[in-house]
Design a protein around this motif. Structure first.
Motif, PDB file in Angstrom:
ATOM      1  N   SER A 110      -5.910  -4.562  -9.163  1.00 55.90           N
ATOM      2  CA  SER A 110      -4.825  -3.939  -9.919  1.00 55.90           C
ATOM      3  C   SER A 110      -3.804  -5.012 -10.295  1.00 55.90           C
ATOM      4  O   SER A 110      -3.590  -5.963  -9.551  1.00 55.90           O
ATOM      5  CB  SER A 110      -4.168  -2.804  -9.135  1.00 55.90           C
ATOM      6  OG  SER A 110      -3.597  -3.296  -7.932  1.00 55.90           O
ATOM      7  N   ALA A 111      -3.210  -4.828 -11.454  1.00 57.70           N
ATOM      8  CA  ALA A 111      -2.226  -5.777 -11.965  1.00 57.70           C
ATOM      9  C   ALA A 111      -0.902  -5.071 -12.201  1.00 57.70           C
ATOM     10  O   ALA A 111      -0.859  -3.884 -12.489  1.00 57.70           O
ATOM     11  CB  ALA A 111      -2.721  -6.376 -13.275  1.00 57.70           C
ATOM     12  N   ALA A 153       2.719 -10.029 -13.568  1.00 54.05           N
ATOM     13  CA  ALA A 153       3.644 -10.324 -12.471  1.00 54.05           C
ATOM     14  C   ALA A 153       2.895 -10.519 -11.154  1.00 54.05           C
ATOM     15  O   ALA A 153       3.281 -11.347 -10.343  1.00 54.05           O
ATOM     16  CB  ALA A 153       4.670  -9.208 -12.328  1.00 54.05           C
ATOM     17  N   ASP A 154       1.821  -9.747 -10.950  1.00 51.54           N
ATOM     18  CA  ASP A 154       1.096  -9.844  -9.686  1.00 51.54           C
ATOM     19  C   ASP A 154      -0.283  -9.216  -9.832  1.00 51.54           C
ATOM     20  O   ASP A 154      -0.502  -8.364 -10.685  1.00 51.54           O
ATOM     21  CB  ASP A 154       1.873  -9.126  -8.582  1.00 51.54           C
ATOM     22  CG  ASP A 154       1.438  -9.548  -7.185  1.00 51.54           C
ATOM     23  OD1 ASP A 154       0.764 -10.589  -7.046  1.00 51.54           O
ATOM     24  OD2 ASP A 154       1.784  -8.843  -6.226  1.00 51.54           O
ATOM     25  N   VAL A 155      -1.190  -9.640  -8.977  1.00 48.50           N
ATOM     26  CA  VAL A 155      -2.519  -9.044  -8.877  1.00 48.50           C
ATOM     27  C   VAL A 155      -2.739  -8.683  -7.411  1.00 48.50           C
ATOM     28  O   VAL A 155      -2.503  -9.500  -6.528  1.00 48.50           O
ATOM     29  CB  VAL A 155      -3.631 -10.010  -9.353  1.00 48.50           C
ATOM     30  CG1 VAL A 155      -5.009  -9.453  -9.047  1.00 48.50           C
ATOM     31  CG2 VAL A 155      -3.496 -10.284 -10.842  1.00 48.50           C
ATOM     32  N   ALA A 156      -3.160  -7.457  -7.190  1.00 50.18           N
ATOM     33  CA  ALA A 156      -3.484  -7.007  -5.834  1.00 50.18           C
ATOM     34  C   ALA A 156      -4.970  -6.672  -5.788  1.00 50.18           C
ATOM     35  O   ALA A 156      -5.517  -6.104  -6.734  1.00 50.18           O
ATOM     36  CB  ALA A 156      -2.652  -5.784  -5.462  1.00 50.18           C
ATOM     37  N   VAL A 157      -5.612  -7.030  -4.691  1.00 49.53           N
ATOM     38  CA  VAL A 157      -7.022  -6.715  -4.502  1.00 49.53           C
ATOM     39  C   VAL A 157      -7.149  -6.085  -3.128  1.00 49.53           C
ATOM     40  O   VAL A 157      -6.642  -6.606  -2.130  1.00 49.53           O
ATOM     41  CB  VAL A 157      -7.910  -7.979  -4.595  1.00 49.53           C
ATOM     42  CG1 VAL A 157      -9.383  -7.605  -4.474  1.00 49.53           C
ATOM     43  CG2 VAL A 157      -7.657  -8.725  -5.900  1.00 49.53           C
ATOM     44  N   VAL A 168      -0.779  -1.983 -22.873  1.00 43.33           N
ATOM     45  CA  VAL A 168      -2.215  -1.770 -22.700  1.00 43.33           C
ATOM     46  C   VAL A 168      -2.594  -2.330 -21.326  1.00 43.33           C
ATOM     47  O   VAL A 168      -2.245  -3.469 -21.016  1.00 43.33           O
ATOM     48  CB  VAL A 168      -3.002  -2.477 -23.818  1.00 43.33           C
ATOM     49  CG1 VAL A 168      -4.490  -2.313 -23.630  1.00 43.33           C
ATOM     50  CG2 VAL A 168      -2.574  -1.938 -25.171  1.00 43.33           C
ATOM     51  N   PRO A 169      -3.284  -1.563 -20.489  1.00 46.41           N
ATOM     52  CA  PRO A 169      -3.629  -2.065 -19.160  1.00 46.41           C
ATOM     53  C   PRO A 169      -4.497  -3.323 -19.223  1.00 46.41           C
ATOM     54  O   PRO A 169      -5.368  -3.450 -20.076  1.00 46.41           O
ATOM     55  CB  PRO A 169      -4.420  -0.917 -18.532  1.00 46.41           C
ATOM     56  CG  PRO A 169      -4.056   0.297 -19.316  1.00 46.41           C
ATOM     57  CD  PRO A 169      -3.750  -0.192 -20.700  1.00 46.41           C
TER      58      PRO A 169
END
Length: 156
Positions: free
Chosen positions: A154-155, A85-89, A47-48
Motif C-alpha cells: 500500500s502507498a 510519501a510512504d510504502v507499507a508492506v 489515481v491510486p
C-alpha cells in the motif's frame, strides 16, 4: 512631347495629393476595459499507485532462518505528478493455512521497506525492495512448510 510632359506632371501631382490625403488620415477608436470569468476543472481524485512485485530471492524461509528479498515497482498511472510519501508492506492478515496448527501472518515479519519517496511523474515508476522473515515462535510451525506468503502493498 508636350503631351508626355503634361501627363507626367499630372501623375506626379496626383500621387502627391493622394499621399498627402492618406498620410494625414486620422484613425479613431474607443478605449474600453472589462472583466470576464473562466474555469478549469481539476481531477476529482488522485489515481491510486499500482504495484508489481517480483519473485522473492534468497534462501527458503524457515523459523529464525534466512530472509527473502522481494523487489517491487510502484507506478503512477495518473495524468499528473503524485507524491509517494510512504510504502507499507504486510502479510495479508486474512491469510492462514491449516486448522489445527495454522500458519498465519503472525508467523512472519516484513521490513524494512526500501523505496525512493517523493514526486513521481505521470506514467513514471520507482523501484523498491522489502525483506520477509519467518519468526521462530514457541509453537509448532509445520503448517508453514512450503507456503507462499501473500504480501499486501500500500502507498500513501
Amino acid at each position: 512631347m508636350a503631351n508626355i510632359a503634361g501627363r507626367k506632371k499630372r501623375i506626379i501631382v496626383t500621387t502627391a495629393v493622394l499621399a498627402a490625403i492618406g498620410g494625414g488620415a486620422a484613425f479613431a477608436y474607443w478605449s474600453a476595459t472589462g472583466t470576464g470569468a473562466g474555469q478549469a476543472t481539476a481531477a476529482a481524485a488522485s489515481v491510486p499507485f499500482t504495484f508489481v512485485s517480483q519473485a522473492a530471492t534468497g534462501g527458503p524461509l524457515s523459523p529464525g532462518g534466512p530472509q527473502q528479498t522481494v523487489a517491487f515497482t510502484v507506478t503512477n498511472p495518473g495524468t499528473g505528478v503524485q507524491n509517494l510519501a510512504d510504502v507499507a508492506v504486510t502479510v495479508d492478515e486474512a491469510w492462514s493455512v491449516g486448522t489445527t496448527l495454522p500458519c498465519t501472518a503472525a508467523d512472519f515479519t516484513v521490513g524494512p521497506v526500501v523505496v525512493t519517496k517523493g514526486s513521481i511523474n505521470a506514467g513514471a515508476s520507482v523501484n523498491g525492495t522489502v525483506k520477509v522473515t519467518m519468526i521462530n515462535s514457541a509453537t509448532n510451525q509445520d503448517n508453514c512448510k512450503g507456503v507462499t506468503v501473500p504480501l499486501v502493498f500500500s502507498a500513501s
